[in-house]
Structure formats: C-alpha cells, structure tokens
Scaffold this active site. Structure first.
Site, PDB file in Angstrom:
ATOM      1  N   SER A   1      31.075 120.059 111.241  1.00  0.00           N
ATOM      2  CA  SER A   1      30.931 119.697 112.647  1.00  0.00           C
ATOM      3  C   SER A   1      31.657 120.746 113.486  1.00  0.00           C
ATOM      4  O   SER A   1      32.725 121.223 113.090  1.00  0.00           O
ATOM      5  CB  SER A   1      31.548 118.311 112.883  1.00  0.00           C
ATOM      6  OG  SER A   1      31.331 117.898 114.214  1.00  0.00           O
ATOM      7  N   ASN A   2      31.058 121.084 114.614  1.00  0.00           N
ATOM      8  CA  ASN A   2      31.676 122.022 115.562  1.00  0.00           C
ATOM      9  C   ASN A   2      31.899 123.401 114.952  1.00  0.00           C
ATOM     10  O   ASN A   2      32.840 124.098 115.319  1.00  0.00           O
ATOM     11  CB  ASN A   2      33.000 121.445 116.093  1.00  0.00           C
ATOM     12  CG  ASN A   2      32.823 120.077 116.698  1.00  0.00           C
ATOM     13  OD1 ASN A   2      32.056 119.907 117.639  1.00  0.00           O
ATOM     14  ND2 ASN A   2      33.490 119.070 116.147  1.00  0.00           N
TER      15      ASN A   2
ATOM     16  N   LEU B   1      24.864 110.886 124.875  1.00  0.00           N
ATOM     17  CA  LEU B   1      24.765 110.546 126.306  1.00  0.00           C
ATOM     18  C   LEU B   1      25.851 111.277 127.093  1.00  0.00           C
ATOM     19  O   LEU B   1      26.241 110.845 128.186  1.00  0.00           O
ATOM     20  CB  LEU B   1      24.924 109.029 126.510  1.00  0.00           C
ATOM     21  CG  LEU B   1      23.961 108.122 125.741  1.00  0.00           C
ATOM     22  CD1 LEU B   1      24.262 106.649 126.038  1.00  0.00           C
ATOM     23  CD2 LEU B   1      22.506 108.453 126.077  1.00  0.00           C
TER      24      LEU B   1
ATOM     25  N   GLN C   1      27.047 118.928 112.648  1.00  0.00           N
ATOM     26  CA  GLN C   1      27.200 117.951 113.740  1.00  0.00           C
ATOM     27  C   GLN C   1      27.786 118.611 114.989  1.00  0.00           C
ATOM     28  O   GLN C   1      28.986 118.641 115.184  1.00  0.00           O
ATOM     29  CB  GLN C   1      28.094 116.789 113.280  1.00  0.00           C
ATOM     30  CG  GLN C   1      28.148 115.674 114.301  1.00  0.00           C
ATOM     31  CD  GLN C   1      28.971 114.463 113.894  1.00  0.00           C
ATOM     32  OE1 GLN C   1      29.715 113.929 114.700  1.00  0.00           O
ATOM     33  NE2 GLN C   1      28.833 113.983 112.663  1.00  0.00           N
TER      34      GLN C   1
ATOM     35  N   TYR D   1      39.567 109.040 113.944  1.00  0.00           N
ATOM     36  CA  TYR D   1      39.127 108.065 114.951  1.00  0.00           C
ATOM     37  C   TYR D   1      40.107 106.889 115.008  1.00  0.00           C
ATOM     38  O   TYR D   1      40.413 106.281 113.980  1.00  0.00           O
ATOM     39  CB  TYR D   1      37.710 107.560 114.681  1.00  0.00           C
ATOM     40  CG  TYR D   1      36.641 108.622 114.878  1.00  0.00           C
ATOM     41  CD1 TYR D   1      36.937 109.853 115.463  1.00  0.00           C
ATOM     42  CD2 TYR D   1      35.324 108.402 114.495  1.00  0.00           C
ATOM     43  CE1 TYR D   1      35.964 110.824 115.635  1.00  0.00           C
ATOM     44  CE2 TYR D   1      34.340 109.366 114.662  1.00  0.00           C
ATOM     45  CZ  TYR D   1      34.676 110.582 115.233  1.00  0.00           C
ATOM     46  OH  TYR D   1      33.697 111.544 115.397  1.00  0.00           O
TER      47      TYR D   1
ATOM     48  N   TRP E   1      33.552 106.307 116.590  1.00  0.00           N
ATOM     49  CA  TRP E   1      34.684 106.955 117.255  1.00  0.00           C
ATOM     50  C   TRP E   1      35.503 105.923 118.021  1.00  0.00           C
ATOM     51  O   TRP E   1      36.722 105.908 117.992  1.00  0.00           O
ATOM     52  CB  TRP E   1      34.150 108.043 118.203  1.00  0.00           C
ATOM     53  CG  TRP E   1      35.170 108.733 119.034  1.00  0.00           C
ATOM     54  CD1 TRP E   1      36.514 108.842 118.769  1.00  0.00           C
ATOM     55  CD2 TRP E   1      34.944 109.450 120.248  1.00  0.00           C
ATOM     56  NE1 TRP E   1      37.123 109.583 119.742  1.00  0.00           N
ATOM     57  CE2 TRP E   1      36.181 109.966 120.666  1.00  0.00           C
ATOM     58  CE3 TRP E   1      33.804 109.712 121.025  1.00  0.00           C
ATOM     59  CZ2 TRP E   1      36.329 110.729 121.833  1.00  0.00           C
ATOM     60  CZ3 TRP E   1      33.948 110.474 122.170  1.00  0.00           C
ATOM     61  CH2 TRP E   1      35.198 110.971 122.571  1.00  0.00           C
ATOM     62  N   ARG E   2      34.802 105.034 118.696  1.00  0.00           N
ATOM     63  CA  ARG E   2      35.478 104.098 119.603  1.00  0.00           C
ATOM     64  C   ARG E   2      35.676 102.714 118.965  1.00  0.00           C
ATOM     65  O   ARG E   2      36.040 101.766 119.647  1.00  0.00           O
ATOM     66  CB  ARG E   2      34.651 103.972 120.901  1.00  0.00           C
ATOM     67  CG  ARG E   2      34.364 105.328 121.572  1.00  0.00           C
ATOM     68  CD  ARG E   2      33.275 105.201 122.645  1.00  0.00           C
ATOM     69  NE  ARG E   2      32.740 106.494 123.097  1.00  0.00           N
ATOM     70  CZ  ARG E   2      33.235 107.211 124.087  1.00  0.00           C
ATOM     71  NH1 ARG E   2      34.295 106.800 124.738  1.00  0.00           N
ATOM     72  NH2 ARG E   2      32.664 108.361 124.439  1.00  0.00           N
TER      73      ARG E   2
HETATM   74  P1  NAP Z   1      27.720 108.659 123.821  1.00  0.00           P
HETATM   75  O1  NAP Z   1      26.529 107.860 123.447  1.00  0.00           O
HETATM   76  O2  NAP Z   1      27.507 109.965 124.485  1.00  0.00           O
HETATM   77  O3  NAP Z   1      28.696 107.782 124.721  1.00  0.00           O
HETATM   78  C1  NAP Z   1      28.975 106.462 124.388  1.00  0.00           C
HETATM   79  C2  NAP Z   1      29.747 105.840 125.529  1.00  0.00           C
HETATM   80  O4  NAP Z   1      28.845 105.624 126.606  1.00  0.00           O
HETATM   81  C3  NAP Z   1      30.348 104.494 125.151  1.00  0.00           C
HETATM   82  O5  NAP Z   1      31.660 104.414 125.695  1.00  0.00           O
HETATM   83  C4  NAP Z   1      29.409 103.518 125.826  1.00  0.00           C
HETATM   84  O6  NAP Z   1      30.068 102.316 126.237  1.00  0.00           O
HETATM   85  C5  NAP Z   1      28.985 104.286 127.055  1.00  0.00           C
HETATM   86  N1  NAP Z   1      27.742 103.801 127.645  1.00  0.00           N
HETATM   87  C6  NAP Z   1      27.577 103.458 128.935  1.00  0.00           C
HETATM   88  N2  NAP Z   1      26.340 103.030 129.174  1.00  0.00           N
HETATM   89  C7  NAP Z   1      25.676 103.093 127.998  1.00  0.00           C
HETATM   90  C8  NAP Z   1      24.356 102.752 127.600  1.00  0.00           C
HETATM   91  N3  NAP Z   1      23.450 102.274 128.455  1.00  0.00           N
HETATM   92  N4  NAP Z   1      24.012 102.907 126.322  1.00  0.00           N
HETATM   93  C9  NAP Z   1      24.888 103.388 125.439  1.00  0.00           C
HETATM   94  N5  NAP Z   1      26.178 103.731 125.742  1.00  0.00           N
HETATM   95  C10 NAP Z   1      26.569 103.570 127.022  1.00  0.00           C
HETATM   96  O7  NAP Z   1      28.481 108.879 122.441  1.00  0.00           O
HETATM   97  P2  NAP Z   1      30.044 109.093 122.025  1.00  0.00           P
HETATM   98  O8  NAP Z   1      30.663 107.763 121.834  1.00  0.00           O
HETATM   99  O9  NAP Z   1      30.718 110.069 122.927  1.00  0.00           O
HETATM  100  O10 NAP Z   1      29.828 109.785 120.606  1.00  0.00           O
HETATM  101  C11 NAP Z   1      28.954 109.185 119.652  1.00  0.00           C
HETATM  102  C12 NAP Z   1      29.426 109.441 118.270  1.00  0.00           C
HETATM  103  O11 NAP Z   1      29.444 110.851 118.024  1.00  0.00           O
HETATM  104  C13 NAP Z   1      30.868 108.987 117.950  1.00  0.00           C
HETATM  105  O12 NAP Z   1      30.980 107.614 117.656  1.00  0.00           O
HETATM  106  C14 NAP Z   1      31.171 109.832 116.747  1.00  0.00           C
HETATM  107  O13 NAP Z   1      30.586 109.272 115.582  1.00  0.00           O
HETATM  108  C15 NAP Z   1      30.473 111.136 117.104  1.00  0.00           C
HETATM  109  N6  NAP Z   1      31.393 112.138 117.693  1.00  0.00           N
HETATM  110  C16 NAP Z   1      31.697 113.236 116.960  1.00  0.00           C
HETATM  111  C17 NAP Z   1      32.512 114.225 117.475  1.00  0.00           C
HETATM  112  C18 NAP Z   1      32.804 115.429 116.631  1.00  0.00           C
HETATM  113  O14 NAP Z   1      33.641 116.265 116.991  1.00  0.00           O
HETATM  114  N7  NAP Z   1      32.131 115.567 115.521  1.00  0.00           N
HETATM  115  C19 NAP Z   1      33.048 114.104 118.765  1.00  0.00           C
HETATM  116  C20 NAP Z   1      32.720 112.970 119.523  1.00  0.00           C
HETATM  117  C21 NAP Z   1      31.871 112.004 118.978  1.00  0.00           C
HETATM  118  P3  NAP Z   1      29.783 100.909 125.485  1.00  0.00           P
HETATM  119  O15 NAP Z   1      30.469 100.994 124.164  1.00  0.00           O
HETATM  120  O16 NAP Z   1      30.423  99.922 126.411  1.00  0.00           O
HETATM  121  O17 NAP Z   1      28.301 100.718 125.374  1.00  0.00           O
END
Ligand code: NAP
Length: 304
Positions: free
Chosen positions: A163-164, A217, A185, A61, A28-29
C-alpha cells in the site's frame, strides 16, 4: 452512447485464484467510539450478508496518536472468536509496517513480530492478504522479500500486497519476491485521481495486481463536498446516481469499479445500512461520456 463493461460478480485477487467481491469493506474506523464486539459483529454481518467478502484492516487501526495500536484487529478477533463460522466467509486482509513512534519499519525482525502479533490479535491462524502499509525507505527490498516469502512458506500468510508504494518500489519488491504480489492499495477516489495517469494502475494491469482503493469517498468529503472542484465532481456523479437510483457514494464506488484495472473500492463506512447499500455499486453502468465527465470535473480542466 457506449456503455462500459459490466462489473463481474467476483474478482480474483491478483494471480492467487482467491475469489473476492468486487467491492470491499474497511475497518480503519472500527475501533472508534468504544464500539463493542457485538456492534462490530453487526457490521461484519452487514458486509458479508451484502455479498462483500473482502475485509480490510491493519495493525495500526485504532491508534489515535497516543495509544490504541492493534485495537481494530483485536475487535475483529473478538468477533471471530465469538462466531468462528464467520472466518470462512471472508477473505481477511491486514497490513503492518508502521510502528509508532517510528515512522516505518520493514526490518526482518520487526515484520516477523508484527505478523505474529496480527495473527494473535485476529485470533486466526492465517492472513489471506498481508500488505506492507507504507514503504520503509531504509529496508532493502531483497531483505523484505526474503522475510515475506518465509512468512508465506510458514503458512502464516496466503498472499502479499503493498500500500502507498510508488511504481518503482512495487517493481523492486516484486522482482525479489518468490510469492509475487497480488494487490496494491493506493488512495483512489473521484477526488484523488493521480493513479489514473501516474502509472500505478498501468503497472497493476501489467503485473496482474488487484488495486484496492482506499478512501474511495475521499474520507467522506464526497458526501459533503466543499469547494468548487468537489462540488463539480459531486454534480457529475449525481447525474449517474439519479439515473441509477443510487446514492452519490454508490455512484462513486461504481465509477472506480468501471476502470479496466478492476479497482476494488474499500467502503469506509461503519454504518450497517451504508455498508449494505454499497454492494449495489456493481449494478451501476457507466457510459464513456459520463465517466469522463467525472474525470474532467476531478481534473478541474478540460482534457487536451
Ligand atoms: P471513505 O469511504 O472515503 O470515507 C468513509 C467516511 O465517510 C466514514 O467516516 C463515513 O461515515 C463517511 N460517510 C459520510 N457519508 C457517507 C455515505 N453516504 N456513505 C459512506 N460513507 C459516508 O473511506 P475511508 O474510511 O477513508 O477508508 C476506507 C478504507 O480504506 C479504510 O477502512 C481502510 O480499510 C482503508 N484505508 C487504507 C489506508 C492505507 O494507507 N492503506 C488509508 C486510509 C484508509 P459513517 O461511518 O458514519 O458512514
């Protein structure tokens, strides 16, 4: 204290026979901050080298509210073009069906164009798991199923997911599909526990769908918890994190992985070290007592 079952080294994506790692990495990021293809490649390597084989992206994304649609897929496409051997090491998942400025579009015309555009950006000839990103209320599931079955038959997609989706939406689409869904998802984290009791995970187990947890997270909120509930959840996770000698984030992934539905958390970090350390989640074992302690903290009230 009774220990929950160990997490297997691989899981099967629904009924597809496709083996994936029990934890995934999400992009995503990936296209944020003008990341170069060389830097993106380092992250892909970090995931694959740690044994994480399921990689999740989406056509939207990179979209920042104005532009950037397709950027994360295109960046991964550049990585794959520069190093073609990587494609065979990953199970590649993407999504479509959200087209700004329209909310959602699952018309046949739109889906066909979206799938072709994803293939082109990713510079691959097949998508291993193609997921509808969010349900389009104006699309009849029979029509959506017809379009997706045709894309599978054409060899553009190997397996299908959503998803969703609500449980009723999953059931309706799956009813009409010839190539049945293999994955769902929803958002799942120790800060987002709805699916433990709203039937989504029960349905996944009943239909044999692999649940992929997005934002495991809470979008990073578990790393810097604010508010009573998040602090209590973090404290309950820390008990196990300290015993296992892993960071809280890894304990959070393992908490999700301990669920009998075989939840695959999608690591959201774009930091190579954090991606790699996430793979350690499969070594963390939970007792029923510690697992429920996190759930009770997440509920904010005792179990009845
Ligand atoms: P997350 O794991 O909940 O959050 C990740 C964020 O937390 C990153 O910005 C990361 O920064 C930060 N972070 C801070 N401390 C951390 C640590 N100790 N370990 C790991 N991360 C830490 O996941 P998310 O990025 O929100 O979502 C994960 C994936 O889910 C996405 O990439 C995508 O594939 C999927 N997604 C799907 C939907 C959907 O609608 N289907 C929506 C949202 C996401 P750093 O990068 O600096 O580590």
């Amino acid at each position: 204290m009774s220990q929950l079952a160990a997490v297997p080294a691989t899981r099967t994506l629904g009924g597809s026979g496709i083996a994936v790692s029990p934890i995934a990495w999400g992009m995503w990021r990936l296209a944020e901050d003008g990341r170069s293809a060389a830097d993106a490649a380092k992250l892909v390597h970090a995931a694959l080298d740690a044994g994480i084989t399921l990689l999740d992206t989406a056509d939207i994304y990179g979209f920042d509210g104005a532009g950037g649609f397709g950027d994360a897929e295109a960046l991964l496409g550049e990585v794959l073009a520069a190093e073609p051997g990587l494609r065979g090491r990953m199970v590649l998942a993407t999504k479509g069906g959200i087209m700004p400025p329209l909310p959602y579009d699952q018309s046949s015309e739109y889906l066909n164009a979206a799938i072709d555009a994803s293939l082109k950006r990713l510079k691959t000839d097949v998508i291993d798991l193609w997921q509808i990103h969010r349900p389009d209320i104006l699309a009849h599931p029979q029509e959506v199923a017809r379009t997706l079955d045709a894309a599978v038959a054409a060899g553009k997609i190997r397996t299908l997911g959503v998803s969703n989706f609500t449980t009723a939406q999953v059931a309706a689409l799956n009813h009409f599909l010839g190539h049945k869904l293999v994955a769902t998802q929803p958002e799942i984290s120790p800060l987002r526990i709805d699916c433990f009791e709203n039937g989504e995970l029960d349905q996944a187990m009943q239909l044999g769908l692999t649940p992929l947890a997005w934002s495991p997270l809470g979008g990073g909120r578990l790393a810097t918890p604010a508010g009573d509930r998040a602090l209590q959840v973090a404290a309950a996770l820390d008990v196990v994190a300290e015993q296992a000698g892993v960071p809280r984030s890894v304990a959070a992934y393992s908490w999700l992985m301990a669920h009998p539905a075989g939840i695959i958390p999608i690591i959201g970090s774009q930091n190579a070290q954090r991606i790699a350390e996430g793979a350690a989640a499969l070594t963390v074992r939970w007792t029923r007592e510690d697992w429920y302690a996190v759930l009770v903290a997440a509920r904010g009230e005792r179990l009845p």
